[in-house]
Write an enzyme that holds these catalytic residues in place. Sequence first.
Site, PDB file in Angstrom:
ATOM      1  N   ARG A 103      40.030  12.174 -31.495  1.00 38.66           N
ATOM      2  CA  ARG A 103      39.128  12.580 -32.591  1.00 38.66           C
ATOM      3  C   ARG A 103      38.449  11.358 -33.221  1.00 38.66           C
ATOM      4  NH1 ARG A 103      38.950  10.797 -37.187  1.00 38.66           N
ATOM      5  NH2 ARG A 103      41.137  11.171 -37.642  1.00 38.66           N
ATOM      6  N   ILE A 176      37.655  -2.745 -36.420  1.00 36.49           N
ATOM      7  CA  ILE A 176      36.442  -2.000 -36.094  1.00 36.49           C
ATOM      8  C   ILE A 176      36.657  -1.196 -34.805  1.00 36.49           C
ATOM      9  CG2 ILE A 176      33.960  -2.166 -35.732  1.00 36.49           C
ATOM     10  CD1 ILE A 176      35.212  -3.096 -38.549  1.00 36.49           C
ATOM     11  N   SER A 250      28.291   6.574 -47.810  1.00 39.49           N
ATOM     12  CA  SER A 250      27.869   7.927 -47.440  1.00 39.49           C
ATOM     13  C   SER A 250      28.239   8.224 -45.984  1.00 39.49           C
ATOM     14  CB  SER A 250      26.392   8.141 -47.742  1.00 39.49           C
ATOM     15  OG  SER A 250      25.627   7.977 -46.605  1.00 39.49           O
ATOM     16  N   GLU A 376      39.382   5.026 -43.748  1.00 41.84           N
ATOM     17  CA  GLU A 376      38.474   5.915 -44.507  1.00 41.84           C
ATOM     18  C   GLU A 376      38.982   6.138 -45.925  1.00 41.84           C
ATOM     19  OE1 GLU A 376      35.790   6.594 -43.096  1.00 41.84           O
ATOM     20  OE2 GLU A 376      36.222   6.391 -40.967  1.00 41.84           O
TER      21      GLU A 376
HETATM   22  C1  LIG Z   1      43.217   2.567 -36.910  1.00 41.47           C
HETATM   23  C2  LIG Z   1      42.201   2.025 -37.861  1.00 41.47           C
HETATM   24  C3  LIG Z   1      40.842   2.202 -37.601  1.00 41.47           C
HETATM   25  C4  LIG Z   1      39.880   1.672 -38.459  1.00 41.47           C
HETATM   26  N1  LIG Z   1      38.546   1.772 -38.132  1.00 41.47           N
HETATM   27  C5  LIG Z   1      37.617   1.123 -38.908  1.00 41.47           C
HETATM   28  C6  LIG Z   1      36.235   1.074 -38.506  1.00 41.47           C
HETATM   29  O1  LIG Z   1      35.851   1.626 -37.453  1.00 41.47           O
HETATM   30  N2  LIG Z   1      35.362   0.381 -39.290  1.00 41.47           N
HETATM   31  C7  LIG Z   1      35.734  -0.228 -40.435  1.00 41.47           C
HETATM   32  O2  LIG Z   1      34.889  -0.843 -41.101  1.00 41.47           O
HETATM   33  N3  LIG Z   1      37.044  -0.219 -40.846  1.00 41.47           N
HETATM   34  C8  LIG Z   1      37.990   0.439 -40.103  1.00 41.47           C
HETATM   35  N4  LIG Z   1      39.321   0.451 -40.476  1.00 41.47           N
HETATM   36  C9  LIG Z   1      39.720  -0.273 -41.677  1.00 41.47           C
HETATM   37  C10 LIG Z   1      40.220   0.614 -42.811  1.00 41.47           C
HETATM   38  O3  LIG Z   1      39.150   1.296 -43.397  1.00 41.47           O
HETATM   39  C11 LIG Z   1      41.002  -0.286 -43.788  1.00 41.47           C
HETATM   40  O4  LIG Z   1      42.211  -0.632 -43.138  1.00 41.47           O
HETATM   41  C12 LIG Z   1      41.268   0.402 -45.121  1.00 41.47           C
HETATM   42  O5  LIG Z   1      40.092   0.522 -45.855  1.00 41.47           O
HETATM   43  C13 LIG Z   1      42.297  -0.366 -45.948  1.00 41.47           C
HETATM   44  O6  LIG Z   1      41.948  -1.720 -46.022  1.00 41.47           O
HETATM   45  P1  LIG Z   1      43.045  -2.833 -45.701  1.00 41.47           P
HETATM   46  O7  LIG Z   1      43.710  -2.488 -44.427  1.00 41.47           O
HETATM   47  O8  LIG Z   1      42.362  -4.142 -45.813  1.00 41.47           O
HETATM   48  O9  LIG Z   1      44.120  -2.690 -46.843  1.00 41.47           O
HETATM   49  P2  LIG Z   1      44.008  -3.225 -48.344  1.00 41.47           P
HETATM   50  O10 LIG Z   1      42.705  -2.857 -48.954  1.00 41.47           O
HETATM   51  O11 LIG Z   1      44.409  -4.667 -48.381  1.00 41.47           O
HETATM   52  O12 LIG Z   1      45.130  -2.357 -49.062  1.00 41.47           O
HETATM   53  C14 LIG Z   1      46.531  -2.647 -48.956  1.00 41.47           C
HETATM   54  C15 LIG Z   1      47.260  -1.685 -49.885  1.00 41.47           C
HETATM   55  O13 LIG Z   1      46.839  -1.899 -51.245  1.00 41.47           O
HETATM   56  C16 LIG Z   1      46.451  -0.670 -51.807  1.00 41.47           C
HETATM   57  N5  LIG Z   1      45.391  -0.875 -52.800  1.00 41.47           N
HETATM   58  C17 LIG Z   1      44.220  -1.522 -52.643  1.00 41.47           C
HETATM   59  N6  LIG Z   1      43.511  -1.469 -53.781  1.00 41.47           N
HETATM   60  C18 LIG Z   1      44.248  -0.751 -54.661  1.00 41.47           C
HETATM   61  C19 LIG Z   1      44.066  -0.334 -56.016  1.00 41.47           C
HETATM   62  N7  LIG Z   1      42.952  -0.620 -56.713  1.00 41.47           N
HETATM   63  N8  LIG Z   1      45.045   0.374 -56.618  1.00 41.47           N
HETATM   64  C20 LIG Z   1      46.169   0.706 -55.932  1.00 41.47           C
HETATM   65  N9  LIG Z   1      46.412   0.339 -54.658  1.00 41.47           N
HETATM   66  C21 LIG Z   1      45.450  -0.374 -54.035  1.00 41.47           C
HETATM   67  C22 LIG Z   1      45.938   0.143 -50.623  1.00 41.47           C
HETATM   68  O14 LIG Z   1      45.917   1.530 -50.950  1.00 41.47           O
HETATM   69  C23 LIG Z   1      46.966  -0.215 -49.585  1.00 41.47           C
HETATM   70  O15 LIG Z   1      48.129   0.551 -49.756  1.00 41.47           O
HETATM   71  C24 LIG Z   1      40.289   0.992 -39.642  1.00 41.47           C
HETATM   72  C25 LIG Z   1      41.654   0.848 -39.910  1.00 41.47           C
HETATM   73  C26 LIG Z   1      42.610   1.335 -39.022  1.00 41.47           C
HETATM   74  C27 LIG Z   1      44.053   1.121 -39.332  1.00 41.47           C
END
Ligand SMILES: Cc1cc2nc3c(=O)[nH]c(=O)nc-3n(C[C@H](O)[C@H](O)[C@H](O)COP(=O)(O)OP(=O)(O)OC[C@H]3O[C@@H](n4cnc5c(N)ncnc54)[C@H](O)[C@@H]3O)c2cc1C
Length: 397
Positions: A103, A176, A250, A376
Amino acid sequence: MTSTARVAEPLAAQALDYLNLDNLFTTEELALRDRVRAFVDERVRPNIADWYATATFPRELVKEFAALGLLGMHLKGYGCAGRSAVEYGIAAMELEAGDSGIRTFVSVQGSLAMSAIYKFGSEEQKQHWLPGMAAGDLIGCFGLTEPTAGSDPANMVTEAVRDGDGWVLNGAKRWIGLATIADVAIIWAKTADGIRGFIVPTSTPGFTATAIEPKLSMRASIQCDISLVDIRLPGDAVLPGATGLKGPFSCLNEARYGIMWGAMGAARDSYETFLRYALERRQFEQPIASFQLTQQKLVDMVLEIQKGVLVALQTGRLKDAGTLRPEQISFGKLNNVREAIAICRTARTILGGNGITLDYSPLRHADNLESVRTYEGTDEIHTLIIGRAITGIPAFG
Ligand SMILES: Cc1cc2nc3c(=O)[nH]c(=O)nc-3n(C[C@H](O)[C@H](O)[C@H](O)COP(=O)(O)OP(=O)(O)OC[C@H]3O[C@@H](n4cnc5c(N)ncnc54)[C@H](O)[C@@H]3O)c2cc1C
């Protein structure tokens, strides 16, 4: 006939659709569901354990997704199927009943990469890229997240600066999806005017993608680090219609919407696996489905799956009506992924030792959903979005 079969048969229809939710779908929607379900049964289920074990994305399926009209399926024109939001959701649910990684391909290609070009691209950009992407001849990826900017993409460091009529991009992206197999990347970068999206052919000198591995989740799917070193782009590489984070957000909302359906597919598959097993497996000389503690688990699953599908369907109808608000998508994404992972883990328990093998789907689904609850927008970020919507007070930091 065993006593197990006597218990199973009369319950089958009710066990699978307790509230007759099928009545809420149109004939066309159900026909689409059946087509995608048959595809998953035939092409995904027999192979997914191998793909997962060997961390293989089945690239050969891409043209088959296209033939089913699944790539950019809710976009209109440019070779896309022009289906409704509900139909897109139904397809996501059926694909994720196979595997979240399957998916995810359709989400990244259609909801992220194609949707960015469709929503914010010039007519020339749309004509150039979308038909090939809808046909599965070109693969796209979407680069927003960075090594030091995930939940807070406003703090990205990737930068695009003007160079005569063109642009020069430098920076790094992380996680990514599909980047190592993509033909084109939508890269979001800081500019003097705010965050802009750029269409970057992955053959551009200075673009390097490296798969992140080994992973314990989403193993039949590809996620990558991207390095961007002095990427030179023509002036018309920028997406003219998006300035600021509203653009990427968006697109994320499109993908988040599909996820709330998809998660229910993984949950349903786990529940059905659990139910079949519980009716057949005997301990203490009875089917394990006859124990009250097992029935409690089954009942809790049915309640949450049926509620989750209702949430997704209502969200889809709002989307089709053009009245859906982003915080309503957060509601469905947070609730349905959270419930789905609990369901998959519980389903694993009833399988006993067999549940930790790849012969059964629930633990694979639960492991995948660890990613789904992170990408997401994490559970925490969607909680904060809903919290802001109901109090009017942002609590992000
Ligand atoms: C399998 C997979 C596919 C992905 N595909 C894509 C893609 O195609 N393109 C893309 O751009 N990205 C992609 N991502 C990235 C994904 O969107 C990020 O991993 C996600 O946004 C979280 O960011 P981070 O991993 O840097 O964690 P962080 O932002 O560092 O967060 C770490 C922890 O801190 C918590 N946290 C952060 N801020 C706060 C707050 N203000 N209050 C409370 N808790 C908080 C988070 O909830 C989390 O538990 C993918 C990730 C994975 C794992």
